[in-house]
Write a protein that holds these residues in place. Structure first.
Motif, PDB file in Angstrom:
ATOM      1  N   VAL A  25       0.879  -1.163   0.000  1.00 21.14           N
ATOM      2  CA  VAL A  25       0.000   0.000   0.000  1.00 21.14           C
ATOM      3  C   VAL A  25       0.916   1.212   0.000  1.00 21.14           C
ATOM      4  O   VAL A  25       1.630   1.471   0.969  1.00 21.14           O
ATOM      5  CB  VAL A  25      -0.923   0.033   1.241  1.00 21.14           C
ATOM      6  CG1 VAL A  25      -1.798   1.272   1.217  1.00 21.14           C
ATOM      7  CG2 VAL A  25      -1.760  -1.228   1.323  1.00 21.14           C
ATOM      8  N   ILE A  26       0.945   1.917  -1.123  1.00 17.12           N
ATOM      9  CA  ILE A  26       1.799   3.101  -1.248  1.00 17.12           C
ATOM     10  C   ILE A  26       0.941   4.212  -1.829  1.00 17.12           C
ATOM     11  O   ILE A  26       0.409   4.076  -2.934  1.00 17.12           O
ATOM     12  CB  ILE A  26       3.030   2.825  -2.133  1.00 17.12           C
ATOM     13  CG1 ILE A  26       3.907   1.739  -1.507  1.00 17.12           C
ATOM     14  CG2 ILE A  26       3.837   4.116  -2.342  1.00 17.12           C
ATOM     15  CD1 ILE A  26       5.129   1.354  -2.297  1.00 17.12           C
ATOM     16  N   GLY A  27       0.828   5.290  -1.057  1.00 15.17           N
ATOM     17  CA  GLY A  27      -0.063   6.368  -1.489  1.00 15.17           C
ATOM     18  C   GLY A  27      -1.480   5.830  -1.550  1.00 15.17           C
ATOM     19  O   GLY A  27      -1.945   5.173  -0.646  1.00 15.17           O
ATOM     20  N   GLY A  28      -2.146   6.068  -2.661  1.00 12.38           N
ATOM     21  CA  GLY A  28      -3.511   5.569  -2.821  1.00 12.38           C
ATOM     22  C   GLY A  28      -3.574   4.247  -3.553  1.00 12.38           C
ATOM     23  O   GLY A  28      -4.650   3.747  -3.845  1.00 12.38           O
ATOM     24  N   ALA A  29      -2.430   3.662  -3.861  1.00 14.89           N
ATOM     25  CA  ALA A  29      -2.394   2.421  -4.644  1.00 14.89           C
ATOM     26  C   ALA A  29      -2.175   1.209  -3.741  1.00 14.89           C
ATOM     27  O   ALA A  29      -1.391   1.260  -2.803  1.00 14.89           O
ATOM     28  CB  ALA A  29      -1.286   2.490  -5.686  1.00 14.89           C
ATOM     29  N   ASN A  32      -2.523  -6.598  -4.151  1.00 15.28           N
ATOM     30  CA  ASN A  32      -2.549  -7.805  -3.332  1.00 15.28           C
ATOM     31  C   ASN A  32      -1.381  -8.692  -3.751  1.00 15.28           C
ATOM     32  O   ASN A  32      -0.678  -8.392  -4.716  1.00 15.28           O
ATOM     33  CB  ASN A  32      -3.905  -8.522  -3.414  1.00 15.28           C
ATOM     34  CG  ASN A  32      -4.214  -9.091  -4.781  1.00 15.28           C
ATOM     35  OD1 ASN A  32      -3.341  -9.595  -5.486  1.00 15.28           O
ATOM     36  ND2 ASN A  32      -5.486  -9.011  -5.167  1.00 15.28           N
ATOM     37  N   TYR A  33      -1.165  -9.775  -3.022  1.00 10.66           N
ATOM     38  CA  TYR A  33       0.000 -10.614  -3.290  1.00 10.66           C
ATOM     39  C   TYR A  33      -0.015 -11.202  -4.702  1.00 10.66           C
ATOM     40  O   TYR A  33       1.021 -11.299  -5.350  1.00 10.66           O
ATOM     41  CB  TYR A  33       0.118 -11.737  -2.253  1.00 10.66           C
ATOM     42  CG  TYR A  33       0.740 -11.270  -0.963  1.00 10.66           C
ATOM     43  CD1 TYR A  33       2.112 -11.085  -0.861  1.00 10.66           C
ATOM     44  CD2 TYR A  33      -0.046 -10.988   0.150  1.00 10.66           C
ATOM     45  CE1 TYR A  33       2.690 -10.644   0.313  1.00 10.66           C
ATOM     46  CE2 TYR A  33       0.526 -10.540   1.332  1.00 10.66           C
ATOM     47  CZ  TYR A  33       1.894 -10.368   1.405  1.00 10.66           C
ATOM     48  OH  TYR A  33       2.462  -9.917   2.565  1.00 10.66           O
ATOM     49  N   GLN A  34      -1.197 -11.592  -5.184  1.00  9.29           N
ATOM     50  CA  GLN A  34      -1.272 -12.185  -6.521  1.00  9.29           C
ATOM     51  C   GLN A  34      -0.930 -11.148  -7.595  1.00  9.29           C
ATOM     52  O   GLN A  34      -0.194 -11.435  -8.537  1.00  9.29           O
ATOM     53  CB  GLN A  34      -2.674 -12.776  -6.755  1.00  9.29           C
ATOM     54  CG  GLN A  34      -2.719 -13.729  -7.918  1.00  9.29           C
ATOM     55  CD  GLN A  34      -1.825 -14.949  -7.728  1.00  9.29           C
ATOM     56  OE1 GLN A  34      -1.775 -15.532  -6.650  1.00  9.29           O
ATOM     57  NE2 GLN A  34      -1.117 -15.339  -8.759  1.00  9.29           N
ATOM     58  N   GLN A  35      -1.440  -9.923  -7.456  1.00  9.22           N
ATOM     59  CA  GLN A  35      -1.132  -8.847  -8.411  1.00  9.22           C
ATOM     60  C   GLN A  35       0.352  -8.496  -8.361  1.00  9.22           C
ATOM     61  O   GLN A  35       0.986  -8.307  -9.402  1.00  9.22           O
ATOM     62  CB  GLN A  35      -1.967  -7.603  -8.087  1.00  9.22           C
ATOM     63  CG  GLN A  35      -3.440  -7.776  -8.294  1.00  9.22           C
ATOM     64  CD  GLN A  35      -4.238  -6.643  -7.671  1.00  9.22           C
ATOM     65  OE1 GLN A  35      -3.884  -6.125  -6.602  1.00  9.22           O
ATOM     66  NE2 GLN A  35      -5.320  -6.248  -8.329  1.00  9.22           N
ATOM     67  N   PHE A  36       0.875  -8.404  -7.155  1.00 14.87           N
ATOM     68  CA  PHE A  36       2.284  -8.071  -6.966  1.00 14.87           C
ATOM     69  C   PHE A  36       3.172  -9.127  -7.621  1.00 14.87           C
ATOM     70  O   PHE A  36       4.096  -8.805  -8.372  1.00 14.87           O
ATOM     71  CB  PHE A  36       2.567  -7.943  -5.467  1.00 14.87           C
ATOM     72  CG  PHE A  36       3.942  -7.461  -5.094  1.00 14.87           C
ATOM     73  CD1 PHE A  36       4.635  -6.547  -5.863  1.00 14.87           C
ATOM     74  CD2 PHE A  36       4.542  -7.924  -3.938  1.00 14.87           C
ATOM     75  CE1 PHE A  36       5.906  -6.099  -5.498  1.00 14.87           C
ATOM     76  CE2 PHE A  36       5.800  -7.485  -3.557  1.00 14.87           C
ATOM     77  CZ  PHE A  36       6.482  -6.577  -4.348  1.00 14.87           C
ATOM     78  N   LEU A  37       2.872 -10.405  -7.378  1.00 18.18           N
ATOM     79  CA  LEU A  37       3.644 -11.490  -7.970  1.00 18.18           C
ATOM     80  C   LEU A  37       3.596 -11.433  -9.494  1.00 18.18           C
ATOM     81  O   LEU A  37       4.625 -11.592 -10.160  1.00 18.18           O
ATOM     82  CB  LEU A  37       3.139 -12.847  -7.481  1.00 18.18           C
ATOM     83  CG  LEU A  37       3.813 -14.074  -8.089  1.00 18.18           C
ATOM     84  CD1 LEU A  37       5.310 -14.084  -7.771  1.00 18.18           C
ATOM     85  CD2 LEU A  37       3.144 -15.343  -7.607  1.00 18.18           C
ATOM     86  N   ALA A  38       2.433 -11.174 -10.070  1.00 19.09           N
ATOM     87  CA  ALA A  38       2.301 -11.120 -11.531  1.00 19.09           C
ATOM     88  C   ALA A  38       3.181 -10.017 -12.119  1.00 19.09           C
ATOM     89  O   ALA A  38       3.857 -10.224 -13.141  1.00 19.09           O
ATOM     90  CB  ALA A  38       0.842 -10.905 -11.918  1.00 19.09           C
ATOM     91  N   LEU A  39       3.209  -8.855 -11.476  1.00 23.20           N
ATOM     92  CA  LEU A  39       4.049  -7.753 -11.961  1.00 23.20           C
ATOM     93  C   LEU A  39       5.532  -8.065 -11.796  1.00 23.20           C
ATOM     94  O   LEU A  39       6.347  -7.749 -12.673  1.00 23.20           O
ATOM     95  CB  LEU A  39       3.693  -6.452 -11.231  1.00 23.20           C
ATOM     96  CG  LEU A  39       2.327  -5.861 -11.575  1.00 23.20           C
ATOM     97  CD1 LEU A  39       2.007  -4.693 -10.645  1.00 23.20           C
ATOM     98  CD2 LEU A  39       2.274  -5.430 -13.037  1.00 23.20           C
ATOM     99  N   LEU A  66       5.285   1.819  -6.034  1.00 25.46           N
ATOM    100  CA  LEU A  66       5.005   0.419  -6.357  1.00 25.46           C
ATOM    101  C   LEU A  66       6.019  -0.096  -7.364  1.00 25.46           C
ATOM    102  O   LEU A  66       6.485  -1.236  -7.268  1.00 25.46           O
ATOM    103  CB  LEU A  66       3.590   0.275  -6.913  1.00 25.46           C
ATOM    104  CG  LEU A  66       2.445   0.579  -5.945  1.00 25.46           C
ATOM    105  CD1 LEU A  66       1.107   0.512  -6.672  1.00 25.46           C
ATOM    106  CD2 LEU A  66       2.451  -0.372  -4.768  1.00 25.46           C
ATOM    107  N   GLU A  67       6.377   0.754  -8.330  1.00 24.63           N
ATOM    108  CA  GLU A  67       7.332   0.354  -9.362  1.00 24.63           C
ATOM    109  C   GLU A  67       8.678  -0.022  -8.752  1.00 24.63           C
ATOM    110  O   GLU A  67       9.306  -0.997  -9.168  1.00 24.63           O
ATOM    111  CB  GLU A  67       7.510   1.464 -10.395  1.00 24.63           C
ATOM    112  CG  GLU A  67       6.287   1.726 -11.248  1.00 24.63           C
ATOM    113  CD  GLU A  67       5.247   2.634 -10.597  1.00 24.63           C
ATOM    114  OE1 GLU A  67       5.477   3.131  -9.453  1.00 24.63           O
ATOM    115  OE2 GLU A  67       4.191   2.826 -11.213  1.00 24.63           O
TER     116      GLU A  67
END
Length: 87
Positions: A25-29, A32-39, A66-67
């Motif tokens: 969770v950074i700023g307003g973004a 979840n773990y699945q999204q993070f793993l995919a990126l 996030l980047e």
């Protein structure tokens, strides 16, 4: 007794166990773990296509974002070394 978790696979383990739980969770973004793993997996593939491999030093000049977290984890998965540069 302490259980050893390979840091390279820690994110995949967390995504499997807690896929919908917020990982970042950074700023307003929020990711979840699945999204993070995919990126991270996508970034890892792209880094490897650029020739990043074990022992390669990769400079990152990004604000806290996030980047930055995605690329830091992708670099770890490549077994490369991250060299942070303050913007």
């Amino acid at each position: 007794m302490t259980t050893f978790v390979d840091p390279k696979n820690l994110l995949a383990t967390m995504a499997a166990e807690q896929s919908g739980t917020p990982a970042l969770v950074i700023g307003g973004a929020t990711l979840n773990y699945q999204q993070f793993l995919a990126l991270v997996e996508k970034a890892e593939i792209e880094l490897r296509q650029f020739g990043v491999k074990a022992g390669t030093t990769v400079g990152l000049m990004l604000p806290n974002s996030l980047e930055l977290m995605v690329l830091a984890h992708a670099i770890l998965r490549c077994e490369a070394v991250m060299f942070p540069i303050a913007p």
